[in-house]
Design an enzyme around this catalytic site. Structure first.
Site, mmCIF file in Angstrom:
data_model
loop_
_atom_site.group_PDB
_atom_site.id
_atom_site.type_symbol
_atom_site.label_atom_id
_atom_site.label_comp_id
_atom_site.label_asym_id
_atom_site.label_seq_id
_atom_site.Cartn_x
_atom_site.Cartn_y
_atom_site.Cartn_z
ATOM 1 N N CYS A 9 0.904 -1.211 -0.085
ATOM 2 C CA CYS A 9 -0.023 0.029 0.183
ATOM 3 C C CYS A 9 0.807 1.292 0.004
ATOM 4 O O CYS A 9 1.474 1.498 1.005
ATOM 5 C CB CYS A 9 -1.120 -0.007 1.335
ATOM 6 S SG CYS A 9 -1.797 1.379 1.326
ATOM 7 N N CYS A 36 -0.580 4.224 2.520
ATOM 8 C CA CYS A 36 -0.696 3.922 3.763
ATOM 9 C C CYS A 36 -0.253 2.645 4.292
ATOM 10 O O CYS A 36 0.546 2.059 4.067
ATOM 11 C CB CYS A 36 -1.849 4.420 4.651
ATOM 12 S SG CYS A 36 -3.206 4.140 3.774
ATOM 13 N N SER A 37 -1.363 1.611 4.624
ATOM 14 C CA SER A 37 -0.876 0.329 5.140
ATOM 15 C C SER A 37 -2.071 -0.748 4.770
ATOM 16 O O SER A 37 -2.606 -1.504 5.622
ATOM 17 C CB SER A 37 -0.605 0.266 6.509
ATOM 18 O OG SER A 37 -1.430 0.653 7.268
ATOM 19 N N CYS A 38 -2.913 -0.063 3.787
ATOM 20 C CA CYS A 38 -4.125 -1.229 3.429
ATOM 21 C C CYS A 38 -3.774 -2.416 3.368
ATOM 22 O O CYS A 38 -2.668 -2.877 2.450
ATOM 23 C CB CYS A 38 -4.973 -0.631 2.076
ATOM 24 S SG CYS A 38 -5.246 0.981 2.461
HETATM 25 FE FE FE Z 1 -3.341 2.101 2.644
#
Ligand code: FE
Length: 194
Positions: free
Chosen positions: A99, A102-104
Site C-alpha cells: 500500500c 498507508c498500510s491497506c
Molecule cells: Fe493504505
C-alpha cells in the site's frame, strides 16, 4: 514533521484524544485489536489458498470474485477487506502487494499487517525496484519472471494466491494449509514444500 514522530506515538496520542472526548472506548478498541491479533490471522488466508490448490472450481470462483469465495472458507470479519481481489502467482508472473499510501491490507484473511509492510522504505522501494527489494527479503526471482506490484487501497485489498510447491501432490488440504505463510500471500516469499 509528523514523519519524525513514530507512528506508535502518534497513534497513542490520537487514541488518548479520542478517548478524552468520549469518542472511543479504549476497552472496545482493545477487544477489536485483540480479535485481529489472535482470532484472525494468516491462517484464514492459508485455508483459502489450500482450498484453491485442491479444488479447481473453488480456485476459479476465487479468482473471479474473491470476497464471496473467501466467505465460503474463512472470513475473519468485515473490517478492512470488503473487496478483496486475489491474483495468482505463476512461474511467469509474480505479484507482490504494497500500500503505497498507508498500510491497506486484507485483514479478514491475513490479520494485522507486519511492521515492514507499513515501513515507508518498503512502500516506496518495492514499486521502484521490486526485484531488488524481494531479493533483499530472501526471494530471488529470475530475470524472465515478470513482477507485478499491486497497490492496495481502501477500495481494493489484494491477496496473492502463491504457486503450489512441487512435491506436495500427496498432501491433504489441512497439510497444505500448514505450509502457506503470510509472506507468500503478500508476495514477498514463495511457499516451500515440507
Ligand atoms: Fe493504505
Amino acid at each position: 514533521m509528523t514523519e519524525r514522530i513514530p507512528a506508535s506515538l502518534r497513534t497513542e496520542a490520537l487514541e488518548q484524544l479520542l478517548t478524552e472526548r468520549g469518542l472511543v472506548d479504549p476497552a472496545v478498541m482493545d477487544t477489536f485489536i485483540a480479535n485481529y491479533e489472535t482470532n484472525v490471522g494468516p491462517l484464514n488466508g492459508a485455508r483459502v489458498v489450500a482450498r484453491a490448490w485442491v479444488d479447481p472450481e473453488y480456485r476459479a470462483r476465487l479468482l473471479a470474485d474473491a470476497t464471496p469465495a473467501i466467505k465460503e472458507v474463512a472470513w475473519g470479519g468485515g473490517a478492512n477487506g470488503e473487496h478483496i481481489v486475489v491474483v495468482e502467482n505463476t512461474p511467469e508472473v509474480h505479484n507482490v502487494v504494497v500500500c503505497t499510501l498507508c498500510s491497506c491490507y486484507p485483514w479478514p484473511v491475513l490479520g494485522l499487517p507486519p511492521s515492514w509492510y507499513k515501513d515507508p522504505a518498503y512502500r516506496a522501494r518495492v514499486v521502484r525496484e521490486p526485484r531488488t527489494v524481494l531479493a533483499e527479503m530472501g526471494l530471488e526471482l529470475g530475470e524472465d519472471v515478470e513482477i507485478v506490484v499491486r497497490d492496495s487501497s481502501s477500495e481494493v485489498r489484494w491477496l496473492v494466491l502463491p504457486e503450489r510447491p512441487a512435491g506436495t501432490e500427496g498432501l491433504s488440504e489441512e497439510e497444505l494449509t500448514a505450509l502457506v505463510t503470510r509472506d507468500a500471500m503478500v508476495g514477498v516469499a514463495k511457499v516451500s514444500a515440507p
